[in-house]
Write an enzyme that holds these catalytic residues in place. Sequence first.
Site, PDB file in Angstrom:
ATOM      1  N   ASP A   1      26.082 -95.383  30.435  1.00 12.72           N
ATOM      2  CA  ASP A   1      26.947 -95.071  31.570  1.00 12.72           C
ATOM      3  C   ASP A   1      27.685 -96.314  32.056  1.00 12.72           C
ATOM      4  OD1 ASP A   1      26.029 -92.516  31.379  1.00 12.72           O
ATOM      5  OD2 ASP A   1      24.801 -92.566  33.198  1.00 12.72           O
TER       6      ASP A   1
ATOM      7  N   LYS B   1      26.156 -64.544  31.743  1.00  9.06           N
ATOM      8  CA  LYS B   1      27.121 -64.354  32.822  1.00  9.06           C
ATOM      9  C   LYS B   1      26.875 -65.426  33.891  1.00  9.06           C
ATOM     10  CE  LYS B   1      29.023 -60.824  35.916  1.00  9.06           C
ATOM     11  NZ  LYS B   1      28.867 -61.576  37.180  1.00  9.06           N
TER      12      LYS B   1
ATOM     13  N   LYS C   1      30.722 -58.070  24.940  1.00 11.91           N
ATOM     14  CA  LYS C   1      32.150 -57.925  24.660  1.00 11.91           C
ATOM     15  C   LYS C   1      32.367 -57.470  23.218  1.00 11.91           C
ATOM     16  CE  LYS C   1      33.290 -61.992  27.498  1.00 11.91           C
ATOM     17  NZ  LYS C   1      33.933 -63.325  27.452  1.00 11.91           N
TER      18      LYS C   1
ATOM     19  N   LYS D   1      23.549 -56.520  34.398  1.00 13.84           N
ATOM     20  CA  LYS D   1      23.040 -57.315  35.503  1.00 13.84           C
ATOM     21  C   LYS D   1      21.522 -57.434  35.418  1.00 13.84           C
ATOM     22  CE  LYS D   1      25.322 -58.813  38.208  1.00 13.84           C
ATOM     23  NZ  LYS D   1      25.976 -58.392  39.441  1.00 13.84           N
TER      24      LYS D   1
END
Length: 381
Positions: A35, A115, A289, A313
């Site tokens: 970093d 989702k 999908k 869900k």
Amino acid sequence: MTTREEAAERGKQLREEIDHHTYLYYILDSPEISDAEFDSLVRELQELEQEYPELATRDSPTQRVGAPPSEAFAPIRHRSRMLSLDNVFDEDELKGFLNRVRKQVGDIVYVVELKIDGAGIALTYEDGLFAYGATRGDGVTGEDVTANLRTIKTLPLRLRSKEPPAVLEVRGEVFMPKRSFLELNRRRQEEGKPLFANPRNAAAGSLRQLDPAVTAQRNLDVLLYELGHIDGQRPAEHHRFLEMMKEWGLHVNDKRVLATSIEEIMDFCREWMERRDDLPYEVDGAVIKVDGLELRERLGFTSKAPRWAVAYKFPAEEKTTRLKDITINVGRTGALTPTAELEPVFVGGSTVSRATLHNADEVKRKGVLIGDVVLVHKAGD
């Protein structure tokens, strides 16, 4: 002394190097440098562009934060509607969706994805450069949040492609990682500010900050999962487009499967219902999908949702915590309602610290005592 030509060349090298390491760190999770070394490269580029402001390009990593605060968000009309998804809540309802698709296009391949519980977004790239981004809004018109989106480190300002599409619109979800959400609420509590209810609300609120510098402090992330528009040839399958997006440096969720049966779809859903706590972000279900893009066109849309996709869900989560106290809430009519004061617990997408106990008879019937370990169930995500 550095000449302008030398500065321009060094600036180009730094931008390419920073973009390379950003891609490795945020997209591939495989950093090559520390970093501190990365920060050193960014500082060098900042100093170079301060000395030669004309060298600061639109896609420079230094431009992620720097736009002046906005007084309002201009409207942006989506190239095509950003519709919501129909929901199913159990296996029988999912079978109903699959049967409707089968009647129209036969047995086909589906892509099953997690989702993400965040804020819908549409990003537009022109000749490979990030041009603008908009919220979902009403599905037809969203709000221009370009300056705030530029602060998200996983969002590339330039596509990793030598021949990018002239215009590309991709859609996805801006979200706040769980760790960032907890840290944000910790800071707000110390400052005496109201806490965000859940990561989704925190992400949406952060995305609509008038000052991009505030958004930059919120450590938002983005995952992209859908093609909105492309000038030029598009792939035939959705899963191939996801692979193309990753090749272009766009942040795509690798936790997905191809499936041809309800058993394969449900296996994925059950796995992530069990493992959702292992994820660094909140999910509230899975999206199923149709993979073939031409098949999607044949299936079409209702007025509210595509016929080629559905959201399964997940059921509400349950967590245990400790009952710290029982307080009495006096209602407007004088009714006395006992309230459980809980050790805060993160469940179902939000932090719960209080729950009604309904009445004294219920408290007695359940044997609720201060100090008890209790099970908190949230009725729906």
